[in-house]
Design a protein around this motif. Structure first.
Motif, PDB file in Angstrom:
ATOM      1  N   THR A  23       0.809  -1.220   0.000  1.00 15.73           N
ATOM      2  CA  THR A  23       0.000   0.000   0.000  1.00 15.73           C
ATOM      3  C   THR A  23       0.841   1.269   0.000  1.00 15.73           C
ATOM      4  OG1 THR A  23      -0.134  -0.158   2.424  1.00 15.73           O
ATOM      5  CG2 THR A  23      -1.946  -1.099   1.158  1.00 15.73           C
ATOM      6  N   VAL A  25       2.266   4.612  -0.865  1.00 14.32           N
ATOM      7  CA  VAL A  25       1.788   5.645  -1.774  1.00 14.32           C
ATOM      8  C   VAL A  25       2.167   7.004  -1.219  1.00 14.32           C
ATOM      9  CG1 VAL A  25      -0.501   5.801  -0.698  1.00 14.32           C
ATOM     10  CG2 VAL A  25      -0.221   6.490  -3.079  1.00 14.32           C
ATOM     11  N   THR A  27       0.954  11.002  -2.056  1.00 16.38           N
ATOM     12  CA  THR A  27       0.041  11.848  -2.819  1.00 16.38           C
ATOM     13  C   THR A  27       0.214  13.292  -2.382  1.00 16.38           C
ATOM     14  OG1 THR A  27      -1.854  11.863  -1.302  1.00 16.38           O
ATOM     15  CG2 THR A  27      -1.586   9.902  -2.699  1.00 16.38           C
ATOM     16  N   ARG A 225      -9.841   6.018   5.632  1.00 19.11           N
ATOM     17  CA  ARG A 225     -10.049   6.941   4.518  1.00 19.11           C
ATOM     18  C   ARG A 225      -9.016   8.055   4.616  1.00 19.11           C
ATOM     19  NH1 ARG A 225     -14.930  11.227   3.040  1.00 19.11           N
ATOM     20  NH2 ARG A 225     -13.661  12.363   1.511  1.00 19.11           N
ATOM     21  N   ASN A 227      -8.021  11.356   2.336  1.00 19.01           N
ATOM     22  CA  ASN A 227      -8.462  12.180   1.222  1.00 19.01           C
ATOM     23  C   ASN A 227      -9.585  11.458   0.473  1.00 19.01           C
ATOM     24  OD1 ASN A 227      -8.511  14.507  -0.286  1.00 19.01           O
ATOM     25  ND2 ASN A 227      -6.764  13.974  -1.575  1.00 19.01           N
ATOM     26  N   ARG A 228      -9.378  11.035  -0.770  1.00 21.58           N
ATOM     27  CA  ARG A 228     -10.440  10.378  -1.548  1.00 21.58           C
ATOM     28  C   ARG A 228     -10.372   8.852  -1.486  1.00 21.58           C
ATOM     29  NH1 ARG A 228      -7.774  13.948  -4.894  1.00 21.58           N
ATOM     30  NH2 ARG A 228      -8.871  15.877  -5.424  1.00 21.58           N
ATOM     31  N   ASP A 229      -9.352   8.298  -0.823  1.00 26.89           N
ATOM     32  CA  ASP A 229      -9.045   6.875  -0.932  1.00 26.89           C
ATOM     33  C   ASP A 229      -9.313   6.135   0.373  1.00 26.89           C
ATOM     34  OD1 ASP A 229      -7.986   7.529  -3.509  1.00 26.89           O
ATOM     35  OD2 ASP A 229      -6.113   8.142  -2.522  1.00 26.89           O
ATOM     36  N   TRP A 230      -9.678   4.863   0.260  1.00 24.33           N
ATOM     37  CA  TRP A 230      -9.753   3.958   1.404  1.00 24.33           C
ATOM     38  C   TRP A 230      -8.557   3.014   1.334  1.00 24.33           C
ATOM     39  CZ3 TRP A 230     -13.071   4.378   5.417  1.00 24.33           C
ATOM     40  CH2 TRP A 230     -14.186   5.210   5.243  1.00 24.33           C
ATOM     41  N   VAL A 231      -7.809   2.934   2.435  1.00 26.48           N
ATOM     42  CA  VAL A 231      -6.554   2.182   2.471  1.00 26.48           C
ATOM     43  C   VAL A 231      -6.589   1.222   3.652  1.00 26.48           C
ATOM     44  CG1 VAL A 231      -4.048   2.351   2.650  1.00 26.48           C
ATOM     45  CG2 VAL A 231      -5.324   4.166   1.489  1.00 26.48           C
ATOM     46  N   CYS A 245      -6.247  17.168   5.156  1.00 27.69           N
ATOM     47  CA  CYS A 245      -6.522  15.877   4.510  1.00 27.69           C
ATOM     48  C   CYS A 245      -7.714  15.219   5.204  1.00 27.69           C
ATOM     49  CB  CYS A 245      -5.305  14.964   4.604  1.00 27.69           C
ATOM     50  SG  CYS A 245      -5.583  13.318   3.903  1.00 27.69           S
ATOM     51  N   GLN A 247     -10.102  12.491   6.764  1.00 29.02           N
ATOM     52  CA  GLN A 247      -9.678  11.226   7.362  1.00 29.02           C
ATOM     53  C   GLN A 247     -10.773  10.647   8.248  1.00 29.02           C
ATOM     54  OE1 GLN A 247      -6.826  12.553  10.828  1.00 29.02           O
ATOM     55  NE2 GLN A 247      -6.873  14.121   9.230  1.00 29.02           N
TER      56      GLN A 247
END
Length: 273
Positions: A23, A25, A27, A225, A227-231, A245, A247
């Protein structure tokens, strides 16, 4: 009460048969540094230390998170430093995850074991010595923001096992914080806490705020969550968030989901000329 376990870096190197799927990343709003990436090849060293290496997982970065640095330090037996901090304007916080270290702060010796926490005000002399086994600790550094009429904070020596977690309102205890600094003490311009969510617990809204965050998972797993992503995150993963950001998260179980949290607080925003 059994001693808690704190996740840490894997170290070593993965076998050649491994695939580079994880995972990791970076950004414009957040970074995720998984535990699987914290290997020997990305360690650093510092002058004035013996028997140490560290993973530098956060540092002030223009246009991203700018207030703090965070290291995971590993000390060999008898490792340490007589002068860990070289900048008199910088305050430090320490959280021990493995082994046992001795901090000497302004001539006073303090023994820290796993779960042990220390806050060291800016400009104070301190040193660190390791015992007979490998030790690991988190080290946060932040320049203390001077305010007229406010003295520097006091030294804090604590252990999370001696601090009752404070449930967040209206959560039935599923979301709680273990606070090492008094949130009403305006001398502090940063807070270090442990956030705990029980299995199925959640932060049920997208927090969006000016505070920067470092979140290091010490136990359990969750879907976060950012920003726009689920991790998906788990033990030893680090999340690094810039201001604003969005969250939130859901704890996955079967154990509690717990992380070390840094945030900057209690000061004006800087207004540049």
């Amino acid at each position: 009460m059994p001693a808690p376990h704190y996740a840490g870096p894997f170290a070593g190197l993965p076998p050649q048969s491994d695939l580079s799927t994880d995972t990791a990343v970076f950004t414009e709003a957040y970074a995720v540094i998984p535990a699987s990436t914290m290997r020997d090849i990305v360690t650093s060293f510092l002058p004035g230390w013996r028997g140490m290496r560290m993973w530098m997982i956060a540092r002030p970065l223009s246009g991203f998170a700018e207030t703090f640095s965070q290291y995971v330090v590993e000390l060999e037996p008898k490792g340490g430093s007589a002068k860990p901090e070289v900048d008199a304007g910088v305050q430090s916080a320490i959280f021990v995850t493995d082994g046992a270290i001795t901090l000497t702060i302004a001539g006073q010796r303090h023994e820290l074991v796993p779960g042990g926490f220390a806050y060291i005000p800016a400009g104070m002399d301190w040193s660190v010595e390791n015992g007979d086994a490998t030790s690991r600790f988190h080290w946060w550094r932040k320049r203390w923001e001077v305010v007229e009429g406010l003295d520097k904070p006091d030294v804090i020596i604590a252990n999370e096992r001696d601090i009752a977690p404070i449930p967040m309102p209206d959560t039935g205890g599923s979301w709680a914080t273990t606070r090492f600094m008094d949130p009403t003490d305006m001398r502090h311009d940063m807070h270090i806490t442990i956030v705990t969510l029980t299995p199925g617990g959640s932060i049920p809204f997208a927090e969006t705020h000016v505070m920067e965050h470092g979140l290091y998972v010490i136990e359990g797993k969750a879907v976060y969550r950012l920003n726009r992503d689920w991790v998906e995150v788990g033990p030893g993963d680090f999340m690094w968030l810039r201001a604003y950001c969005p969250q939130c998260c859901y704890a996955g179980g079967p154990s509690n989901f717990r992380y070390l949290l840094y945030k900057d607080v209690n000061r004006h925003a800087k207004i540049w000329a």
